[in-house]
Design a protein around this motif. Sequence first.
Motif, PDB file in Angstrom:
ATOM      1  N   THR B 397      13.785 -29.786  -9.234  1.00 23.44           N
ATOM      2  CA  THR B 397      12.977 -30.852  -9.811  1.00 23.44           C
ATOM      3  C   THR B 397      11.570 -30.803  -9.234  1.00 23.44           C
ATOM      4  OG1 THR B 397      14.964 -32.209  -9.929  1.00 23.44           O
ATOM      5  CG2 THR B 397      12.857 -33.339 -10.246  1.00 23.44           C
ATOM      6  N   GLY B 398      10.609 -30.597 -10.111  1.00 19.02           N
ATOM      7  CA  GLY B 398       9.207 -30.626  -9.694  1.00 19.02           C
ATOM      8  C   GLY B 398       8.561 -31.894 -10.215  1.00 19.02           C
ATOM      9  N   ALA B 399       7.250 -31.962 -10.082  1.00 20.70           N
ATOM     10  CA  ALA B 399       6.553 -33.174 -10.509  1.00 20.70           C
ATOM     11  C   ALA B 399       6.647 -33.382 -12.019  1.00 20.70           C
ATOM     12  CB  ALA B 399       5.097 -33.093 -10.077  1.00 20.70           C
ATOM     13  N   GLU B 400       6.783 -32.272 -12.777  1.00 24.75           N
ATOM     14  CA  GLU B 400       6.773 -32.423 -14.243  1.00 24.75           C
ATOM     15  C   GLU B 400       8.122 -32.241 -14.910  1.00 24.75           C
ATOM     16  OE1 GLU B 400       4.270 -29.969 -13.118  1.00 24.75           O
ATOM     17  OE2 GLU B 400       2.898 -31.651 -12.801  1.00 24.75           O
ATOM     18  N   GLU B 401       9.024 -31.508 -14.280  1.00 26.79           N
ATOM     19  CA  GLU B 401      10.255 -31.178 -15.001  1.00 26.79           C
ATOM     20  C   GLU B 401      11.426 -30.948 -14.061  1.00 26.79           C
ATOM     21  OE1 GLU B 401       9.844 -27.370 -16.940  1.00 26.79           O
ATOM     22  OE2 GLU B 401       8.995 -26.448 -15.168  1.00 26.79           O
ATOM     23  N   THR B 402      12.625 -31.041 -14.660  1.00 34.73           N
ATOM     24  CA  THR B 402      13.856 -30.728 -13.939  1.00 34.73           C
ATOM     25  C   THR B 402      14.492 -29.535 -14.632  1.00 34.73           C
ATOM     26  OG1 THR B 402      14.192 -33.015 -13.283  1.00 34.73           O
ATOM     27  CG2 THR B 402      16.138 -31.621 -13.289  1.00 34.73           C
ATOM     28  N   VAL B 403      14.754 -28.481 -13.854  1.00 36.68           N
ATOM     29  CA  VAL B 403      15.262 -27.236 -14.428  1.00 36.68           C
ATOM     30  C   VAL B 403      16.596 -26.883 -13.762  1.00 36.68           C
ATOM     31  CG1 VAL B 403      14.803 -24.762 -14.698  1.00 36.68           C
ATOM     32  CG2 VAL B 403      12.923 -26.388 -14.816  1.00 36.68           C
ATOM     33  N   VAL B 404      17.561 -26.478 -14.574  1.00 36.77           N
ATOM     34  CA  VAL B 404      18.833 -26.025 -14.008  1.00 36.77           C
ATOM     35  C   VAL B 404      18.792 -24.500 -13.974  1.00 36.77           C
ATOM     36  CG1 VAL B 404      21.343 -26.116 -14.186  1.00 36.77           C
ATOM     37  CG2 VAL B 404      19.967 -28.026 -15.029  1.00 36.77           C
ATOM     38  N   TRP B 405      19.014 -23.937 -12.823  1.00 40.57           N
ATOM     39  CA  TRP B 405      19.003 -22.467 -12.668  1.00 40.57           C
ATOM     40  C   TRP B 405      20.206 -21.897 -13.436  1.00 40.57           C
ATOM     41  CZ3 TRP B 405      21.283 -19.400  -8.094  1.00 40.57           C
ATOM     42  CH2 TRP B 405      20.863 -18.059  -8.145  1.00 40.57           C
TER      43      TRP B 405
END
Lengths: 223, 437
Positions: B397-405
């Motif tokens: 989770t970054g400031a702009e988005e949540t990404v699932v590896w």
Amino acid sequence: MDTITLSKQNRLFWLGRYSERVHTSIQLMMEFYDSLLDGSGMDYQAFCRKMGIPCVYDSGEDFCRRYLFDEESQYSIVSAVEAMLGNGMVLRETISSQTLAYLQMAHSAMEMASRSESPMVELQWVLDDIMAFRGSFDDAVEEESARNITKTGGMVERISLMLRLERHPERVEHELRKLLNRLYKTDLTPDPAALKTITDRALDGVAVDRIALLSSVECLFHI
Amino acid sequence: MDSMIRHKEQINRQLARYGVKFGIYKNGTFHERLFPYDPIPRIITAKEWQTLEQGLRQRVNALNLFLKDIYGPKRILADGTVPEDFVYRSPGYLPQCQGITPPGGVYSHISGIDLVKGKDGAWYILEDNLRIPSGASYPLIARGLCRRCSPDTFRHNDILDNRNYGQLLRRTMDSVNTGGINVVFTPGRYNAAYFEHSYLAEQSGAALAESSDLYVRDCALYYRSTHGDQRVGAIYRRVSDEYMDPLTFEPQSLIGIPNLMSAYRSGNVAVLNAFGNGVADDKGIYYFVPKMIRYYLGEEPILRNAPTYLPFYAEDCKYVLDHLDCLVVKDVAEAGGYGVLFGSKLTRQQLLDLKAAILDQPRRFIAQEVIDFQDLPILEGDQQVERKADLRAFVLTGAEETVVWPSGLTRFSRDPDSFIVNSSQGGGFKDTWILSH
């Protein structure tokens, strides 16, 4: 440009020293092993005395085995291999996984050699892996200063072993000049007195006692 | 697949070559071991992954909102959705973090969510790891090596590439970076996960630093470099909260950075993951995560929790005591597979002792139905055998988005009678393939 902390500078230097110690010591042990085959024996007591390590060995065979593979001894070559890998491991992001793998392989080859009936065959792999490490290191490490710190460490170790063991005295001057050339390409700060002794000997041919020269080489950097 | 199996030895040799190891302390001595690798991957179809991805993203977003709320206005406590007791008595709750909003508003940047797949085909969340979850480096390096050893396998199977974890990590760090370099902070060479720390530093292009490499001046963090000291904008720390700053937490810590908390509090450095996340991955809080999802997101949870009981509630306590012999009881203060008791394996006396402990400290335990989760095939010598396995998914989770590896760490038990898959207890790992169709 890579970012190097002062503690990494220290590790780079010792990585160079340990990799050279392993490389040179194994070459020596190969000579010793070979001389044992002809029954000519070897003066391992003199070796220990010159190296300044305790002579706790019972025979030439015992020396060959334990000086190489005794994990409990801080003076053994296997301990130097461990220290070489340990310094490499904490530098992974500087030297790259690809380069570190050669140290890992040297470590594995050393383990195999300790279990082998013909350890010299496996020890050749240790030498090969260290040579491959040097090539890969040169290729992978972006910052020139970092590369030169490790090479400087290697040269200090090589000269130290030459002086201790009184091997190839005719090459000492040449190696000292190489060390000075390399030294000026690093961010390391040498000890002024030690540097003067080495410079006098290397560039001006001033006669310097072997022990005094060894002491200057060992004290050149306070690392 | 046959090709992968045939190349098992080659793959393991490659893993040894790259020093893919984890460390354990036994009788006070540090030992490093190769992490046993099994070449038969766990395979997840694209359709199944789509659901998992949505569910994981939803869960981590809710957990981040929970942390923001707990260290902020505490609406969820005021509304009675989560009892205060589970927050304030959690060892992971850090009052020192009260009122601090981390850079980018993100608390859990790298979340490791443990799941199992039941024999009914459904995925169940076993636990959330929001502090310093480890394990991504192993499938990351293994994939590259497997492709080298068995190229045909990857030519003939459409598998999502997972080798971008380093870039994802870097993107996450960059998105919250306050200005300066990125650093991976390790306690040092003799930490169990040192391989991972150094490998992720290399892969993400961050500097690997130990305590002596960093210092705080004027509420900002600096890295001691031969080119002068450099400001640190984001620190991915692999050290537990309590050891991070001896002036705020454990005063005897020698592996921390004095005054780091002041730099963090001033908003001058992003700490990944944020301090105080332990309150949200406490085993007791796990019970409330589906409620959080409804509370903060107004959505139904996509992924299920394992059926869980809290002895804290009288009704649950009665059920737990009546069915103790068929439940699994977990001590909320333990981790790494420790403090997990299967009622069916306890003697009569042990059951009585456990009942007494639950009655004495109901908040200390949770109880779960034993999920009959799917076994996965592994190779034992030349034989294929079935073993229990879980999946740790990594959510960034970054400031702009949540990404699932699109991958994960599949850990398996090597003991046929054990449900415990942790590497510290002898487990191995395998690759996780996400099919692209």
